[in-house]
Motif scaffolding. Structure first.
Motif, PDB file in Angstrom:
ATOM      1  N   ASP A  95       1.376  -9.221 -14.618  1.00  0.00           N
ATOM      2  CA  ASP A  95       1.782  -8.521 -13.414  1.00  0.00           C
ATOM      3  C   ASP A  95       0.542  -8.473 -12.541  1.00  0.00           C
ATOM      4  N   ASN A 141      -0.445  -6.378 -10.236  1.00  0.00           N
ATOM      5  CA  ASN A 141      -1.089  -5.074 -10.113  1.00  0.00           C
ATOM      6  C   ASN A 141      -1.780  -4.662 -11.402  1.00  0.00           C
ATOM      7  N   GLU A 142      -1.112  -4.988 -12.514  1.00  0.00           N
ATOM      8  CA  GLU A 142      -1.701  -4.645 -13.793  1.00  0.00           C
ATOM      9  C   GLU A 142      -2.999  -5.379 -14.022  1.00  0.00           C
ATOM     10  N   GLU A 163       9.903  -4.869  -5.355  1.00  0.00           N
ATOM     11  CA  GLU A 163       8.684  -5.241  -4.661  1.00  0.00           C
ATOM     12  C   GLU A 163       8.995  -5.392  -3.180  1.00  0.00           C
ATOM     13  N   GLN A 201      -0.469  -0.008   1.666  1.00  0.00           N
ATOM     14  CA  GLN A 201      -0.238   1.220   0.920  1.00  0.00           C
ATOM     15  C   GLN A 201       0.937   1.996   1.515  1.00  0.00           C
ATOM     16  N   GLN A 231       4.088   0.324   0.350  1.00  0.00           N
ATOM     17  CA  GLN A 231       4.371   0.586  -1.062  1.00  0.00           C
ATOM     18  C   GLN A 231       4.850   2.005  -1.270  1.00  0.00           C
ATOM     19  N   ALA A 236       8.333   3.114  -2.738  1.00  0.00           N
ATOM     20  CA  ALA A 236       8.357   3.918  -3.965  1.00  0.00           C
ATOM     21  C   ALA A 236       9.300   5.103  -3.803  1.00  0.00           C
ATOM     22  N   SER A 281       3.531   3.889 -10.970  1.00  0.00           N
ATOM     23  CA  SER A 281       3.537   3.291  -9.642  1.00  0.00           C
ATOM     24  C   SER A 281       2.292   3.689  -8.857  1.00  0.00           C
ATOM     25  N   THR A 332       0.472   0.238  -8.461  1.00  0.00           N
ATOM     26  CA  THR A 332       0.974  -0.425  -7.263  1.00  0.00           C
ATOM     27  C   THR A 332       0.371   0.172  -6.004  1.00  0.00           C
TER      28      THR A 332
END
Lengths: 285, 403, 290
Positions: free
Chosen positions: B106, B108-109, B216, B391, B394, B398, C247, C251
């Motif tokens: 991933d 982000n991971e 996403e 940001q 996202q 979220a 998250s 993210t």
């Protein structure tokens, strides 16, 4: 009359247990079943037909084999360390009233309450600050860190309310503390320690989040699988998972046989050598 | 100064920049990167001092990775993203030992894992990393990757035309595409009862509760924008937030069963859902076992994601890395990889090679792997957003997905 | 060591036992966690850097923004723990009292599913519970779900998933605690004219309390922070605080909020645990036994 309702209860419990175990294993049956799936694409959720191809070549992807090997090794080492550390902690926490016991108790609970993302990332930050390169060793460190709590809690459940008189009796009869520990205490908490070890190894083998932060370039079985889900988990993964299951079952079967053989032998020896000590061991139903 | 070469280079540079003016303006913290590109252009022409002094950075991006013997080096990639034989062949041909690590699960991971070392300007122990556009954009912006020595990668001329430039790396100085994929409509015509052709079909109330949307926002919000006729590659944050609001409204009405990552595949395969916003490569795999499933490039256009090879700063074996990059751009090798991976290859001319290979005819004809030229024109890369905007996007998404 | 007086030994011994584990936890858990506490009070972002500035506001906004998810997580975890207790207790009882030489085998069987991968197990459940599958159709026949209903992507699925995945954590401590109960105590109770039910309620159950407590802890606490079940089996209406933290951390890269959320979660859990411990009165119980 007592006997009959007893037996009905026994049967009722047995059936419930069977259902509960079945419930636990339903998805496992699917996992094993799909290891035989003759899938054409890379995904493995539509049944296409039966094939033994995947079982013939489970290690077609050498990285999968390495990942599995790493996981097993890490689990073994983690279990040994965590069980040792945790058992001694549990003994201290239950048996001795020392200052700071409450704080230690709390500290043991906290890892259980912390979300895995934070545990993993925080530990990684530590390793990086200390310029420790992440890999096999850091995974073990991380795993021990969060399985110790499980061990402590499980062994404590065994220790709390345990009868101390037997150990006192052993010492009265001249056994040193160490001998008492080895021959009386340990056997008495053995089921708790065994269960804790089993729990620790299961958690270690299946961990993803904390491992992913601290693994560096080492792959473990869960890491490989999570990564593979993007492209489709190959049936070889199912094969290895099933094989692992069967291997553990067989090992357990052998262990049971071995235990019975040993128990019979030691019982015979006890009856011959130390009839008095036999009387001190409480009769168990 | 009337050097035609310089003028042309400048033109191309500004052309590329114009494509993402917002992105350029947004790179507040790292104008150094953009201006480095300009300096590179100038330096290539023998260095015109006057212009060079205008740049805020004294760094001249003339990069040279001289040939060294290839020893042990590390290539980090996503799982199941290469035919391992390619690695073996590479080792045989060029020597050394490539440690191929499939550790990127991933974007982000992976970033979370290596972020601290990158911030501290330490080597991360990998010589190539393969990251999706928006993450690659972040690395370029933050100077976490180093420029490539194109002299070691002559095969870059095989790069597909529509990928030669990208908004966050206009001259492909830092990134080289590995594989691309399109985000389109995966659907089951037996369940929907008709062909699905448009982004608007995702919002059709007749399919209420039978649609999955990607969590996403780069994928989902931008697809919605395309459906509304907006060129998503130049989208502003306000437009994106508008698209997210639209998704939110539909979600509240129960249009979407859930938001997914890659895991829409089981639902689609089992008939739990009828339409999914999906990745082209997944549908290729799903179709093998579920031939009734179809993939449609939306008629309004589709988002194109590309996973890019990059050289992290302080990578210790840049020559080895670049040699590998060059190797996988050889058409024969690229064809092997495409046959295994089944995503859209960035290398030109491999369709014919595959058509002539045993078992490759089906792949060569597959529009999901080799989209026609007309469709390629309608494939849009992600917009390059500033870190603040990213940001904001996202966070807005979220809230919608419930995280 | 042996030359020290007994009193000295009594004082030092516990620290000797606790020492290694304690060190491990302090170095690899407490210190990183303190660092996270530090982070939670910082503000800034990934590109401009972070600065420590006592940003307590992060905590208050985190709590108010994500109230729903907090309550939901505690609720789901509590439900799953209760369900696990109900399922696991008879199982553990059977293994401890009735299984004889098969008790270790049953123990192993309880844990064995963990040796397959989480992903495989969850995908298997997705296949089993799919909308057109046998199980879902039977549920429809019986009327437990509507004609257009589904089992997946629902609160039921998420709670079922948590219950399933944490069952061994409840069963093992229960077993451990039940297994050590001296049968003779139960026999004594029935000899003294207690019915089976009374003997159970007044002898077995109280003696099993440490196990119930331990099992509940090992189930409830990690379940609160779980995110995978909600992600794979739920919709946005089921997302738990674990999803939010995931998250924020990976993210959105909002490390201070992620850290703050984690500490709030930990505090809530600890408060819950203390209340639970008080309710069960475990401390007094074990003290009274001697």
């Amino acid at each position: 009359m007592q006997g009959r309702s007893d037996r009905i209860r026994g049967w009722g419990l047995g059936i419930w247990s069977a259902i509960a175990l079945l419930y636990l294993f339903i998805p496992i049956f699917i996992v094993v079943l799909f290891s035989f799936n003759d899938n054409k694409g890379r995904f493995n959720f539509t049944w296409q037909g039966f094939t033994l191809d995947h079982w013939a070549q489970p290690f077609a992807d050498p990285d999968l084999a390495t990942a599995l090997k790493n996981s097993l090794l890490i689990a073994a080492i983690t279990t040994v360390i965590a069980t040792a550390l945790g058992t001694f902690m549990a003994l201290a926490l239950v048996r001795y009233g020392f200052r700071g016991r409450g704080a230690v108790d709390m500290l043991v609970f906290l890892p259980l309450a912390t979300p895995e993302v934070v545990l993993g990332a925080a530990l990684l930050a530590l390793f990086l600050t200390a310029a420790v390169s992440t890999g096999f060793v850091t995974i073990v460190i991380a795993h021990v860190m969060f399985t110790v709590s499980y061990v402590v809690v499980t062994v404590k459940a065994r220790l709390e309310g345990m009868d101390r008189h037997i150990e006192e009796a052993a010492m009265d009869l001249g056994a040193t503390e160490w001998a008492t520990f080895r021959k009386v205490t340990l056997p008495m908490i053995a089921p708790g320690v065994g269960a804790a070890a089993l729990l620790a190894s299961a958690i270690s083998i299946d961990d993803y989040v904390i491992t992913s932060f601290n693994a560096g370039q080492t792959t473990t079985f869960p890491l490989f699988i999570f990564g593979a889900t993007r492209q489709g988990v190959p049936p070889e993964v199912n094969v290895l998972a099933s094989a692992l299951l069967f291997a553990v079952l067989i090992l357990m079967g052998l262990n049971v046989l071995l235990q019975r053989r040993l128990a019979r032998r030691s019982l015979a020896r006890e009856l011959v050598d130390e009839p008095q000590a036999g009387a001190l061991v409480p009769a168990r139903g | 100064m009337s050097d035609p070469h310089l003028e042309q280079a400048l033109e191309e540079f500004f052309e590329a920049e114009r494509l993402s003016r917002r992105g350029f303006l947004g790179r507040a913290g790292s104008t150094g990167v953009a201006l480095t590109g300009l300096s590179a252009v100038l330096a290539a022409c023998g260095g015109v001092k006057g212009e060079a002094q205008k740049s805020k950075t004294t760094k001249v991006a003339v990069v040279s990775h001289p040939k060294t013997t290839i020893g042990d080096w590390t290539f980090a990639n996503w799982p199941l993203y290469i035919d391992k034989q390619v690695i073996k062949d590479f080792n045989k041909k060029f020597g050394g030992h490539c440690k191929y690590v499939e550790e990127i699960n991933d974007n982000n991971e992976f970033f979370g894992k290596v972020r601290q070392q990158l911030q501290a300007k330490q080597p991360i122990g990998r010589d190539i990393v393969t990251l999706t556009d928006y993450m690659a954009s972040r690395w370029v912006r933050l100077n976490y990757c180093q420029p490539l020595d194109k002299k070691n990668i002559p095969n870059i001329s095989n790069l597909e035309d529509n990928l030669r430039t990208i908004n966050y790396d206009p001259k492909r100085e830092f990134t080289l595409p590995w594989q691309s994929g399109a985000i389109g409509l995966g659907y089951n015509p037996k369940k929907t009862g008709r062909e699905i052709k448009s982004v608007k079909d995702l919002f059709d109330p007749k399919f209420k509760g039978r649609v999955t949307m990607l969590s996403e926002p780069y994928d989902s919000a931008n697809t919605v924008l395309l459906g509304d006729g907006v060129n998503a590659s130049n989208a502003t944050i306000d437009q994106i937030l508008g698209a997210i609001a639209k998704i939110d409204a539909a979600n509240k009405k129960g249009q979407f069963r859930r938001f997914t990552g890659n895991d829409y595949t089981t639902d689609l395969a089992k008939g739990n859902t009828w339409i999914a916003l999906a990745y082209s490569g997944d549908l290729v795999q799903l179709q093998s076992d579920n031939p009734e499933l179809r993939f449609a490039y939306p008629e309004e256009g589709a988002m194109l994601f590309t996973d890019n090879m990059m050289l992290p700063t302080k990578a210790e074996h840049p020559y080895a890395a670049e040699t590998m990059m060059n190797y996988v751009y050889e058409p024969e090798v690229a064809a092997t990889i495409a046959a295994y991976v089944n995503y859209i290859s960035p290398v030109k001319g491999i369709q014919d090679i595959l058509a002539n290979r045993k078992g490759g005819a089906a792949i060569a004809k597959n529009p999901l792997i080799f989209p026609s030229a007309a469709i390629r024109k309608q494939l849009h890369p992600y917009p390059a957003l500033s870190p603040k905007d990213e940001q904001t996007m996202q966070q807005a998404m979220a809230k919608v997905t419930g995280a | 060591m042996l030359r020290l007086s007994l009193k000295r030994r009594r004082q030092l011994l516990p620290w000797l036992f606790v020492g290694p584990g304690l060190m491990w936890l302090i170095v690899f858990f407490a210190i990183p966690l303190l660092n996270q506490a530090n982070v939670s009070l910082q503000s800034g972002d990934a590109e401009t850097g972070y600065a420590f500035n006592w940003a307590f506001g992060t905590y208050t906004s985190a709590l108010s923004d994500y109230q729903t998810q907090f309550v939901r997580s505690l609720g789901y975890a509590a439900t799953a723990t209760l369900l696990d207790l109900v399922i696991a207790f008879p199982l553990a009882y059977f293994a401890a009292f009735k299984a004889g030489r098969f008790k270790n085998l049953i123990l192993l069987l309880i844990v064995l599913p963990f040796f397959t991968s989480y992903v495989l197990r969850t995908v298997a459940w997705q296949l089993i519970l799919s909308d057109g599958g046998w199980v879902t159709n039977r549920f429809r026949d019986v009327g437990l779900i509507g004609a257009d209903g589904r089992l997946l992507a629902s609160r039921t699925a998420v709670i079922a998933g948590i219950t399933y995945n944490f069952l061994p954590f409840m069963a093992l401590p229960l077993f451990v605690s039940l297994e050590k109960i001296d049968r003779r105590l139960i026999e004594a109770a029935t000899d003294l004219y207690a019915s089976r039910a009374q003997a159970f309620r007044r002898v077995t159950l109280p003696l099993a309390l440490p196990g119930i407590f331990a099992g509940s802890l090992l189930t409830f606490i990690p379940a609160c922070g779980d995110f995978i079940n909600a992600a794979l089996l739920g919709t946005s209406r089921q997302y738990m605080i674990g999803n939010v933290i995931q998250s924020k951390f990976l993210t959105i890269l909002d490390y201070p909020t992620a850290a703050a959320l984690s500490f709030i979660l930990m505090t809530l859990i600890l408060v819950g645990v203390l209340v639970y411990a008080r309710l069960l009165g475990t401390q007094q119980l074990t003290e009274a036994a001697f």
